[in-house]
Scaffold this active site. Structure first.
Site, PDB file in Angstrom:
ATOM      1  N   ASP A  18     -23.442 -33.820 -40.558  1.00 56.72           N
ATOM      2  CA  ASP A  18     -22.757 -32.872 -39.681  1.00 56.72           C
ATOM      3  C   ASP A  18     -21.409 -32.579 -40.326  1.00 56.72           C
ATOM      4  O   ASP A  18     -20.475 -33.376 -40.218  1.00 56.72           O
ATOM      5  CB  ASP A  18     -22.595 -33.477 -38.283  1.00 56.72           C
ATOM      6  CG  ASP A  18     -21.704 -32.644 -37.372  1.00 56.72           C
ATOM      7  OD1 ASP A  18     -21.469 -31.459 -37.681  1.00 56.72           O
ATOM      8  OD2 ASP A  18     -21.239 -33.186 -36.335  1.00 56.72           O
ATOM      9  N   VAL A  19     -21.326 -31.444 -41.019  1.00 55.68           N
ATOM     10  CA  VAL A  19     -20.114 -31.093 -41.762  1.00 55.68           C
ATOM     11  C   VAL A  19     -19.362 -30.033 -40.966  1.00 55.68           C
ATOM     12  O   VAL A  19     -19.769 -28.872 -40.891  1.00 55.68           O
ATOM     13  CB  VAL A  19     -20.442 -30.569 -43.176  1.00 55.68           C
ATOM     14  CG1 VAL A  19     -19.156 -30.385 -43.975  1.00 55.68           C
ATOM     15  CG2 VAL A  19     -21.392 -31.519 -43.895  1.00 55.68           C
ATOM     16  N   GLY A  20     -18.258 -30.449 -40.350  1.00 53.36           N
ATOM     17  CA  GLY A  20     -17.472 -29.544 -39.530  1.00 53.36           C
ATOM     18  C   GLY A  20     -16.315 -28.936 -40.299  1.00 53.36           C
ATOM     19  O   GLY A  20     -16.296 -28.913 -41.539  1.00 53.36           O
ATOM     20  N   LEU A  24     -16.633 -34.729 -42.162  1.00 50.53           N
ATOM     21  CA  LEU A  24     -18.066 -34.864 -42.418  1.00 50.53           C
ATOM     22  C   LEU A  24     -18.529 -36.142 -41.734  1.00 50.53           C
ATOM     23  O   LEU A  24     -18.002 -37.234 -42.000  1.00 50.53           O
ATOM     24  CB  LEU A  24     -18.337 -34.929 -43.925  1.00 50.53           C
ATOM     25  CG  LEU A  24     -19.801 -35.106 -44.377  1.00 50.53           C
ATOM     26  CD1 LEU A  24     -19.995 -34.508 -45.770  1.00 50.53           C
ATOM     27  CD2 LEU A  24     -20.239 -36.570 -44.390  1.00 50.53           C
ATOM     28  N   LYS A  25     -19.508 -36.013 -40.854  1.00 50.40           N
ATOM     29  CA  LYS A  25     -20.120 -37.180 -40.215  1.00 50.40           C
ATOM     30  C   LYS A  25     -21.524 -37.343 -40.778  1.00 50.40           C
ATOM     31  O   LYS A  25     -22.227 -36.356 -40.998  1.00 50.40           O
ATOM     32  CB  LYS A  25     -20.192 -36.989 -38.693  1.00 50.40           C
ATOM     33  CG  LYS A  25     -18.849 -36.776 -38.031  1.00 50.40           C
ATOM     34  CD  LYS A  25     -19.011 -36.487 -36.548  1.00 50.40           C
ATOM     35  CE  LYS A  25     -17.685 -36.125 -35.906  1.00 50.40           C
ATOM     36  NZ  LYS A  25     -17.844 -35.736 -34.478  1.00 50.40           N
ATOM     37  N   TYR A 107     -30.036 -15.131 -29.813  1.00 48.92           N
ATOM     38  CA  TYR A 107     -28.985 -14.380 -30.500  1.00 48.92           C
ATOM     39  C   TYR A 107     -29.546 -13.059 -31.033  1.00 48.92           C
ATOM     40  O   TYR A 107     -30.710 -12.983 -31.436  1.00 48.92           O
ATOM     41  CB  TYR A 107     -28.444 -15.212 -31.663  1.00 48.92           C
ATOM     42  CG  TYR A 107     -26.935 -15.327 -31.702  1.00 48.92           C
ATOM     43  CD1 TYR A 107     -26.202 -15.618 -30.555  1.00 48.92           C
ATOM     44  CD2 TYR A 107     -26.230 -15.187 -32.896  1.00 48.92           C
ATOM     45  CE1 TYR A 107     -24.827 -15.745 -30.601  1.00 48.92           C
ATOM     46  CE2 TYR A 107     -24.857 -15.317 -32.961  1.00 48.92           C
ATOM     47  CZ  TYR A 107     -24.151 -15.587 -31.805  1.00 48.92           C
ATOM     48  OH  TYR A 107     -22.789 -15.721 -31.843  1.00 48.92           O
ATOM     49  N   ASP A 116     -24.127 -25.420 -36.300  1.00 55.13           N
ATOM     50  CA  ASP A 116     -23.741 -26.527 -35.419  1.00 55.13           C
ATOM     51  C   ASP A 116     -24.077 -26.214 -33.967  1.00 55.13           C
ATOM     52  O   ASP A 116     -24.526 -27.097 -33.218  1.00 55.13           O
ATOM     53  CB  ASP A 116     -22.259 -26.857 -35.577  1.00 55.13           C
ATOM     54  CG  ASP A 116     -21.333 -25.675 -35.295  1.00 55.13           C
ATOM     55  OD1 ASP A 116     -21.770 -24.501 -35.418  1.00 55.13           O
ATOM     56  OD2 ASP A 116     -20.156 -25.912 -34.956  1.00 55.13           O
ATOM     57  N   ARG A 117     -23.893 -24.961 -33.569  1.00 53.03           N
ATOM     58  CA  ARG A 117     -24.238 -24.566 -32.199  1.00 53.03           C
ATOM     59  C   ARG A 117     -25.736 -24.703 -31.962  1.00 53.03           C
ATOM     60  O   ARG A 117     -26.172 -25.244 -30.940  1.00 53.03           O
ATOM     61  CB  ARG A 117     -23.788 -23.120 -31.944  1.00 53.03           C
ATOM     62  CG  ARG A 117     -22.287 -22.901 -32.040  1.00 53.03           C
ATOM     63  CD  ARG A 117     -21.922 -21.415 -31.995  1.00 53.03           C
ATOM     64  NE  ARG A 117     -22.269 -20.820 -30.704  1.00 53.03           N
ATOM     65  CZ  ARG A 117     -22.233 -19.506 -30.462  1.00 53.03           C
ATOM     66  NH1 ARG A 117     -21.897 -18.662 -31.446  1.00 53.03           N
ATOM     67  NH2 ARG A 117     -22.551 -19.031 -29.279  1.00 53.03           N
ATOM     68  N   THR A 144     -12.320 -28.046 -33.304  1.00 50.54           N
ATOM     69  CA  THR A 144     -11.367 -27.061 -33.819  1.00 50.54           C
ATOM     70  C   THR A 144     -11.509 -25.753 -33.050  1.00 50.54           C
ATOM     71  O   THR A 144     -10.524 -25.102 -32.700  1.00 50.54           O
ATOM     72  CB  THR A 144     -11.610 -26.827 -35.321  1.00 50.54           C
ATOM     73  OG1 THR A 144     -11.533 -28.085 -36.006  1.00 50.54           O
ATOM     74  CG2 THR A 144     -10.589 -25.871 -35.890  1.00 50.54           C
TER      75      THR A 144
END
Length: 272
Positions: A18-20, A24-25, A107, A116-117, A144
């Protein structure tokens, strides 16, 4: 970082990423499916990505698959991929699809939805189904940026909103308004100083956005939605929410595991 567990067979391990925008997690699981055993996990700020291969990841059992969500730019993506050269396991970066893992993407242009969403919504949907609750759901990620998504009881993503997180709101006001360079304040029902006014304003804006989406989904479906909130700053919002909610961790990893089951099941060895 947790100490690695080496008991799982190397041939079935999944590394989920999970790279925000700031961190990075990562999490290593014994199998690519919901309910898999967590072997090791950690987090690293983006500026320290280059330490992963020789640091946190060095002692890990090599994964067979790597599946990740990334919202950071191409430069960060390349840096992560360079660290992943430690193993012979090409990474798959999530690109939202029209439908996947029990969720239909509403969408206008499905691939333009933030990964991520998409992954967090799949995680939320899977979490509800696992406990027998096929109900409408509002999914809130507080980081963020803040995202607030609506999913109906049939698993259709109806739409969502994006707004600035606390930090972006405050920086925007500081840069655009003279005299607002003040310390962080407290959330007050009736702020009587500028610091508290700024902090309370940002908090109420986020809580109000969640309330509006919850109301919209309730009216649209005729049912009372579940609200799941996640993200690194979720705990800051928890005392100030105006709708019933659950503060949960790991929605993105829940979603990645559900997606991994569909993507990698055909190549997964049978259980002994």
């Amino acid at each position: 970082m947790t100490a690695p567990d080496t008991a799982a067979p190397a041939s079935t391990a999944l590394l989920a990423l999970d790279v925000g925008n700031t961190r990075l997690k990562w999490a290593l699981y014994d199998r690519p499916e919901p309910g898999a055993r967590l072997l090791a996990h950690g987090v690293q700020f983006l500026e320290n990505i280059e330490t992963l291969a020789e640091g946190d990841w060095r002692a890990l059992r090599p994964p067979r698959w790597v599946l990740g969500s990334i919202v950071a730019g191409a430069g960060v993506r390349q840096r992560v991929e360079e660290q992943l050269e430690l193993w012979d396991a090409p990474v798959q970066w999530v690109v939202p699809r029209p439908a996947e893992a029990g969720l239909v993407n509403g969408y206008d242009h499905p691939t333009r939805l933030g990964s991520d969403r998409w992954v967090a919504m799949i995680g939320a949907r899977q979490r509800l189904l696992a406990r027998g609750e096929a109900r409408p759901c509002v999914v809130v990620m507080v980081g963020t940026a803040v995202t607030v998504e609506a999913i109906d009881a049939e698993g259709r993503f109806l739409g969502g909103i994006i707004l600035p997180g606390h930090g972006i709101m405050l920086r925007a006001l500081e840069s655009g308004t003279a005299g607002l360079h003040v310390p962080t304040g407290e959330v007050r029902a009736f702020p009587t100083n500028t610091s508290d006014a700024l902090t309370s304003g940002g908090t109420f804006a986020i809580a109000g956005a969640v309330q509006r989406m919850w109301d919209n989904l309730s009216r649209h479906t005729g049912q009372t939605p579940v609200c799941l909130m996640t993200g690194g700053a979720g705990w800051k919002m928890a005392p100030h929410m105006t709708v019933p909610f659950e503060l949960v961790e790991g929605l993105i990893f829940d979603g990645l595991l559900a997606m991994a089951r569909e993507r990698f099941a055909a190549s997964m060895p049978a259980r002994a």
